[in-house]
Design a protein around this motif. Structure first.
Motif, PDB file in Angstrom:
ATOM      1  N   ASP A  59       0.815  -1.212   0.000  1.00  0.00           N
ATOM      2  CA  ASP A  59       0.000   0.000   0.000  1.00  0.00           C
ATOM      3  C   ASP A  59       0.851   1.265   0.000  1.00  0.00           C
ATOM      4  O   ASP A  59       0.425   2.291  -0.509  1.00  0.00           O
ATOM      5  CB  ASP A  59      -0.958   0.008   1.188  1.00  0.00           C
ATOM      6  CG  ASP A  59      -2.308  -0.574   0.807  1.00  0.00           C
ATOM      7  OD1 ASP A  59      -2.606  -0.595  -0.400  1.00  0.00           O
ATOM      8  OD2 ASP A  59      -3.049  -0.996   1.709  1.00  0.00           O
ATOM      9  N   LYS A  60       2.035   1.176   0.604  1.00  0.00           N
ATOM     10  CA  LYS A  60       2.908   2.345   0.615  1.00  0.00           C
ATOM     11  C   LYS A  60       3.172   2.817  -0.802  1.00  0.00           C
ATOM     12  O   LYS A  60       3.283   4.008  -1.064  1.00  0.00           O
ATOM     13  CB  LYS A  60       4.238   2.003   1.306  1.00  0.00           C
ATOM     14  CG  LYS A  60       4.155   2.237   2.793  1.00  0.00           C
ATOM     15  CD  LYS A  60       5.492   2.072   3.461  1.00  0.00           C
ATOM     16  CE  LYS A  60       5.292   2.061   4.962  1.00  0.00           C
ATOM     17  NZ  LYS A  60       6.287   1.228   5.642  1.00  0.00           N
ATOM     18  N   PHE A  61       3.261   1.864  -1.699  1.00  0.00           N
ATOM     19  CA  PHE A  61       3.490   2.211  -3.094  1.00  0.00           C
ATOM     20  C   PHE A  61       2.173   2.382  -3.855  1.00  0.00           C
ATOM     21  O   PHE A  61       1.950   3.386  -4.529  1.00  0.00           O
ATOM     22  CB  PHE A  61       4.360   1.130  -3.742  1.00  0.00           C
ATOM     23  CG  PHE A  61       4.442   1.237  -5.233  1.00  0.00           C
ATOM     24  CD1 PHE A  61       5.099   2.315  -5.831  1.00  0.00           C
ATOM     25  CD2 PHE A  61       3.859   0.281  -6.045  1.00  0.00           C
ATOM     26  CE1 PHE A  61       5.167   2.419  -7.209  1.00  0.00           C
ATOM     27  CE2 PHE A  61       3.921   0.387  -7.415  1.00  0.00           C
ATOM     28  CZ  PHE A  61       4.569   1.458  -8.001  1.00  0.00           C
ATOM     29  N   LEU A  62       1.284   1.404  -3.704  1.00  0.00           N
ATOM     30  CA  LEU A  62       0.091   1.359  -4.554  1.00  0.00           C
ATOM     31  C   LEU A  62      -0.943   2.436  -4.226  1.00  0.00           C
ATOM     32  O   LEU A  62      -1.766   2.772  -5.074  1.00  0.00           O
ATOM     33  CB  LEU A  62      -0.568  -0.023  -4.475  1.00  0.00           C
ATOM     34  CG  LEU A  62       0.266  -1.171  -5.046  1.00  0.00           C
ATOM     35  CD1 LEU A  62      -0.450  -2.505  -4.864  1.00  0.00           C
ATOM     36  CD2 LEU A  62       0.559  -0.958  -6.519  1.00  0.00           C
ATOM     37  N   THR A  63      -0.932   2.944  -3.001  1.00  0.00           N
ATOM     38  CA  THR A  63      -1.863   4.030  -2.684  1.00  0.00           C
ATOM     39  C   THR A  63      -1.093   5.310  -2.351  1.00  0.00           C
ATOM     40  O   THR A  63      -1.610   6.211  -1.701  1.00  0.00           O
ATOM     41  CB  THR A  63      -2.816   3.675  -1.520  1.00  0.00           C
ATOM     42  OG1 THR A  63      -2.031   3.404  -0.362  1.00  0.00           O
ATOM     43  CG2 THR A  63      -3.652   2.470  -1.834  1.00  0.00           C
ATOM     44  N   HIS A  64       0.133   5.364  -2.789  1.00  0.00           N
ATOM     45  CA  HIS A  64       0.941   6.572  -2.628  1.00  0.00           C
ATOM     46  C   HIS A  64       0.255   7.738  -3.335  1.00  0.00           C
ATOM     47  O   HIS A  64      -0.397   7.549  -4.363  1.00  0.00           O
ATOM     48  CB  HIS A  64       2.325   6.322  -3.224  1.00  0.00           C
ATOM     49  CG  HIS A  64       3.297   7.428  -2.977  1.00  0.00           C
ATOM     50  ND1 HIS A  64       3.407   8.515  -3.813  1.00  0.00           N
ATOM     51  CD2 HIS A  64       4.194   7.625  -1.989  1.00  0.00           C
ATOM     52  CE1 HIS A  64       4.337   9.332  -3.351  1.00  0.00           C
ATOM     53  NE2 HIS A  64       4.827   8.814  -2.235  1.00  0.00           N
ATOM     54  N   ARG A  65       0.416   8.919  -2.756  1.00  0.00           N
ATOM     55  CA  ARG A  65      -0.331  10.061  -3.284  1.00  0.00           C
ATOM     56  C   ARG A  65      -0.024  10.349  -4.757  1.00  0.00           C
ATOM     57  O   ARG A  65      -0.903  10.736  -5.509  1.00  0.00           O
ATOM     58  CB  ARG A  65      -0.032  11.298  -2.437  1.00  0.00           C
ATOM     59  CG  ARG A  65      -1.223  11.696  -1.589  1.00  0.00           C
ATOM     60  CD  ARG A  65      -0.832  12.565  -0.425  1.00  0.00           C
ATOM     61  NE  ARG A  65      -1.038  11.851   0.837  1.00  0.00           N
ATOM     62  CZ  ARG A  65      -0.671  12.339   2.013  1.00  0.00           C
ATOM     63  NH1 ARG A  65      -0.061  13.493   2.108  1.00  0.00           N
ATOM     64  NH2 ARG A  65      -0.901  11.652   3.116  1.00  0.00           N
ATOM     65  N   LEU A  66       1.210  10.170  -5.159  1.00  0.00           N
ATOM     66  CA  LEU A  66       1.554  10.433  -6.561  1.00  0.00           C
ATOM     67  C   LEU A  66       1.689   9.154  -7.367  1.00  0.00           C
ATOM     68  O   LEU A  66       1.138   9.020  -8.445  1.00  0.00           O
ATOM     69  CB  LEU A  66       2.876  11.207  -6.633  1.00  0.00           C
ATOM     70  CG  LEU A  66       2.822  12.644  -6.143  1.00  0.00           C
ATOM     71  CD1 LEU A  66       4.221  13.223  -6.056  1.00  0.00           C
ATOM     72  CD2 LEU A  66       1.954  13.472  -7.073  1.00  0.00           C
ATOM     73  N   LEU A  67       2.437   8.199  -6.775  1.00  0.00           N
ATOM     74  CA  LEU A  67       2.696   6.968  -7.524  1.00  0.00           C
ATOM     75  C   LEU A  67       1.431   6.126  -7.677  1.00  0.00           C
ATOM     76  O   LEU A  67       1.240   5.474  -8.698  1.00  0.00           O
ATOM     77  CB  LEU A  67       3.784   6.152  -6.814  1.00  0.00           C
ATOM     78  CG  LEU A  67       5.143   6.845  -6.709  1.00  0.00           C
ATOM     79  CD1 LEU A  67       6.115   6.015  -5.885  1.00  0.00           C
ATOM     80  CD2 LEU A  67       5.715   7.080  -8.107  1.00  0.00           C
ATOM     81  N   GLY A  68       0.560   6.166  -6.669  1.00  0.00           N
ATOM     82  CA  GLY A  68      -0.665   5.361  -6.691  1.00  0.00           C
ATOM     83  C   GLY A  68      -1.514   5.611  -7.920  1.00  0.00           C
ATOM     84  O   GLY A  68      -1.781   4.684  -8.694  1.00  0.00           O
ATOM     85  N   PRO A  69      -1.923   6.863  -8.146  1.00  0.00           N
ATOM     86  CA  PRO A  69      -2.740   7.145  -9.334  1.00  0.00           C
ATOM     87  C   PRO A  69      -2.009   6.837 -10.632  1.00  0.00           C
ATOM     88  O   PRO A  69      -2.617   6.344 -11.589  1.00  0.00           O
ATOM     89  CB  PRO A  69      -3.019   8.642  -9.217  1.00  0.00           C
ATOM     90  CG  PRO A  69      -2.904   8.935  -7.766  1.00  0.00           C
ATOM     91  CD  PRO A  69      -1.852   8.011  -7.238  1.00  0.00           C
TER      92      PRO A  69
END
Lengths: 733, 85
Positions: free
Chosen positions: A292-302
């Protein structure tokens, strides 16, 4: 089922994300969708298992957290348990989150339903470093507890054996669980129970204490049922309720519901004391948190989300193109065989032009759809789709929608290839009527599986080098239209405040192949069935509309035939490639006459007349009468658009023509150009939903006027948009 | 931690990432209240504020992760607790 087999009806219930659907699949092998997103199971699904002379009839109830009357799912689940009198209720709980999952189980016991508790996801319990004393839990709950790992099929046999063994001892279950609700509520509950028992008030259906509790919880369904049954008794109970509510508000500053929930959780805590032990040494960092740190990251997630959506398309085109052309060739060959072997006439025309071309055009897209459905199933079952909803909530809120609107949009074809009908159904999880209405009305803008074939066809002909990009842009346009129209609707005719967003975020799980295949096959099969039944019927209907009334048989005078030939000469048809220059060739003359006569026949038919009648208006958007015919057919079902075009071109080409595919026809037709293709894509994307979706809108919005609104508004909007684009492109191309 | 416990309860959306809080009161209407209760967010529950950014909050409690919109989160009044509480 053998005559001697005894049938046991089992209601399968549980929280969303408890693996209930996976267990159902494992048990019954039924064609049933499994998703990680809460509220996927709205419909009633059933499946049979035969074992030891018994037939186990499983009914998969909607996933719920509670049994209140606040949502349709909870009402469906509750009413089934109470009214249908299942022999057993199997509550599937996520054993790794036992405390919260038992909230539902306790309510089932209070209802007095014959409960079997399934502790699912035992593998996750062990991974988390927890141990469960199942025997102790069984003893405290007073019901059988079975451990399972549904994903791996573990515990399936034990569960079936338990069900069969318990079925013969049903009398063991009769007394409902009674929990103490503390000094503030218990006396009132006692008083109400007495009133209920004295008057035999609803006691034929519910336990007395349960009715009292529901009155305290202000359960609208039970109260209105009570008022119908006995207004006097109901009034007495409501009086007690009001007194208690006043007392709670004054002394505890809360509602009775909160007190009830509080005591239920207290009861669960006492149940679980010494049942759950945690390995304190093992402070694992959860894999889901890392992801989730990566997949829902504010920039990287989207960014990753857009990448994932784009990959779904690319994969579909890379892999799906091969079987697509094979199936297309097969139906082309079949049409040719029919034209060669069957005698000329209406029957041959019906089989070749009505049935084979129509259904063939629809079925040839099955491979593409299967790949898309498989990808969606993977995203849902892995838990990623819930993250998408989480990330998109802010965006949706801005457009007057709900984070949960993502599901109806995606199912409708937000990732190309859905269907607006289940999409509209998925909007049931939305509690606020306004956001739900806006979702239901705008979800049909999405690229559903039935619109997809026409997009694939036109993209293949006019943008052969950029098919994936074209599809991606179409999907973006669908989203933009849905969101902007929704914002417009929420600011005008469906104004109102936003409803709170709340959703469980399940841990990431590797989907099971069985679940993915069942899901993929179920959706594909629905599409095929539709193509085989409704679409076939409509295809034949439209073939008839394009064939009748017939031109007077051989009713052409020499002058007329000369006129036809002159017309053909004027159009320059005899200079088309493939036609020999020798105009004295009699066979050739006949062929050309056939060709023109076929076109005249189509123009003469009912469909042709309607198409011609509309042409003066639709020509603003670049549509001729032939396209008009297919678009009118598309009101019935979007698949019909492409099959009608297929039929129209096949008829026009006459019997002797090559069995070339529709895309070849369009490629060679000088009337077709890029601006018409773009205009048609936009119109098909946005115009009136098919009638099945319209019926769904009427049902979900509770009013036919919204269904009519969707038909009229969407068509006008689509036509305005298409016309604007067509006229603009005309200036540049 | 006596000082912290005596402070007034505040809406959960005012606590930064990583805070551990105890639910004191639900300032919600009947429908919202019933939903919160069913999800396990009853007074007394210990909740960890996992992510509190601009969008919905991500909460962890009773072995579950839940995302909850900011408007909804405002209704949950909580008090900070010590991690060892």
């Amino acid at each position: 089922m053998k005559q001697t087999d005894q049938k046991i009806t089992i209601a399968l219930t549980g929280n969303p994300n408890s693996g209930k659907t996976t267990l159902f699949n494992t048990l019954t092998g039924s064609r049933q969708h499994v998703g990680n997103y809460p509220g996927i199971t709205v419909e009633k699904k059933e499946g049979l298992v035969e074992s030891a002379g018994y037939v186990l009839h499983f009914v998969d109830l909607p996933g719920t957290y509670s049994l209140t009357a606040y949502s349709q799912e909870e009402l469906v689940a509750r009413n089934f348990m109470v009214r249908e009198n299942p022999d057993l209720v199997v509550d599937v709980v996520n054993a790794a989150s036992l405390e919260r999952n038992l909230y539902l189980a306790v309510q089932i016991l209070e209802l007095g339903a014959p409960l079997v508790l399934v502790l699912n996801m035992m593998d996750e319990v062990r991974k988390k470093g927890m141990t469960l004393d199942t025997g102790l839990l069984e003893q405290r709950m007073g019901c059988r507890v079975v451990e399972t790992v549904a994903r791996q099929g573990k515990g399936k046999k034990e569960l079936i054996d338990t069900i069969i063994s318990l079925n013969s001892r049903k009398e063991d279950f009769k007394s409902p669980l009674e929990i103490s609700y503390g000094p503030d509520l218990d006396p009132a509950l006692k008083e109400m129970e007495d009133i209920i028992r004295e008057n035999a008030f609803l006691t034929d259906i519910y336990p007395a204490r349960w009715v009292a509790l529901k009155y305290l919880e202000s359960d609208e369904e039970i109260i209105s049922e009570g008022r119908r049954k006995s207004p006097d008794t109901s009034t007495r109970l409501e009086d007690v309720t009001n007194k208690v509510a006043d007392h709670c508000l004054k002394t505890l500053k809360t509602y009775p519901e909160a007190v009830i929930a509080d005591y239920r959780y207290g009861f669960i805590s006492s149940l679980l004391k010494d049942v759950v032990t945690r390995d304190q040494q093992r402070q694992r960092i959860e894999m889901s948190d890392q992801l989730d740190k990566f997949l829902t990251h504010r920039l990287l997630g989207p960014l990753f989300m857009i990448f994932v959506l784009y990959m779904v398309y690319s994969l579909t085109f890379l892999v799906g193109d091969i079987p697509l052309s094979l199936i297309e060739d097969f139906f082309g060959w079949m049409g040719e065989v029919v034209r060669r072997t069957m005698p000329d006439g209406l029957l041959q025309s019906l089989v070749a032009s009505g049935i084979i071309d129509g259904v063939g055009a629809v079925l040839s897209f099955v491979p593409l759809l299967m790949i898309i459905f498989f990808c969606i199933a993977f995203l849902e079952d892995s838990g990623y789709m819930a993250r998408v909803a989480y990330m998109l909530d802010r965006v949706f809120r801005y457009f007057g929608l709900h984070g949960c609107s993502i599901m109806p949009f995606i199912v409708s074809g937000g990732i190309a290839g859905g269907c607006a009908v289940p999409g509209i159904m998925a909007a049931r999880t939305l509690r606020s009527p306004k956001e739900k209405l806006a979702t239901v009305l705008t979800a049909p803008f999405m690229t559903c599986g039935a619109k997809l074939p026409i997009f694939l066809l036109l993209a293949g002909v006019f943008f052969p080098a950029n098919q994936a990009l074209a599809l991606f842009l179409i999907t973006l346009l669908a989203w933009a239209s849905a969101l902007l129209v929704s914002k417009l609707l929420r600011a005008t005719i469906i104004r109102g405040a936003a409803t709170p967003f709340v959703m469980e975020l399940p841990p990431y799980r590797l989907p099971t192949l069985q679940g993915l295949l069942i899901h993929t096959w179920e959706r594909t099969w629905q599409y095929i069935k539709k193509a085989g039944t409704i679409i076939l019927a409509i295809s034949i209907l439209i073939w008839a509309a394009m064939t009748f009334p017939q031109l007077p048989d051989n009713g052409f005078s020499d002058e007329e035939i000369q006129g036809v030939i002159a017309e053909r000469d004027f159009r320059g048809l005899n200079t088309a490639p493939g036609f020999p220059a020798n105009t004295d060739d009699i066979t050739l003359e006949e062929e050309q006459i056939e060709l023109v006569l076929a076109e005249r026949q189509l123009a003469h038919s009912y469909a042709g007349r309607m198409g011609t009648f509309l042409e003066p208006v639709t020509s603003w958007a670049g549509f001729d009468w032939r396209i008009n015919i297919s678009l009118v057919g598309g009101f019935a079902a979007k698949e019909v658009i492409i099959s009608t075009l297929g039929t129209a071109y096949s008829l026009e080409a006459g019997e002797e023509d090559d069995p070339t595919s529709l895309s070849d026809h369009i490629r060679q037709d000088p009337d077709w150009d890029t601006k018409r293709a773009v205009s048609l894509i936009i119109f098909v994307l946005l115009y009136a939903p098919c009638f099945v979706a319209v019926v769904a809108i009427a049902r979900e919005s509770g009013a036919w006027r919204w269904a009519v609104f969707a038909m009229v508004f969407n068509t006008v909007f689509a036509f305005g948009f298409s016309t604007a684009v067509y006229q603009t492109l005309k200036l540049f191309i | 931690m006596i000082i912290k416990q005596e402070t007034e309860s505040k809406p959960i959306d005012q606590f930064p990432d990583g805070s551990t809080v105890r639910i004191i009161h639900l300032n919600a209407g009947k429908g919202a209240l019933s939903k919160l209760c069913a999800l396990g967010l009853v007074p007394g529950t210990i909740v960890r504020v996992f992510i509190n950014g601009k969008g919905p909050l991500k909460l962890r409690f009773r072995d579950t992760d839940l995302v909850i919109g900011r408007k909804f989160a405002e209704k949950i009044l909580v008090r900070l607790v010590d991690d060892n509480d």
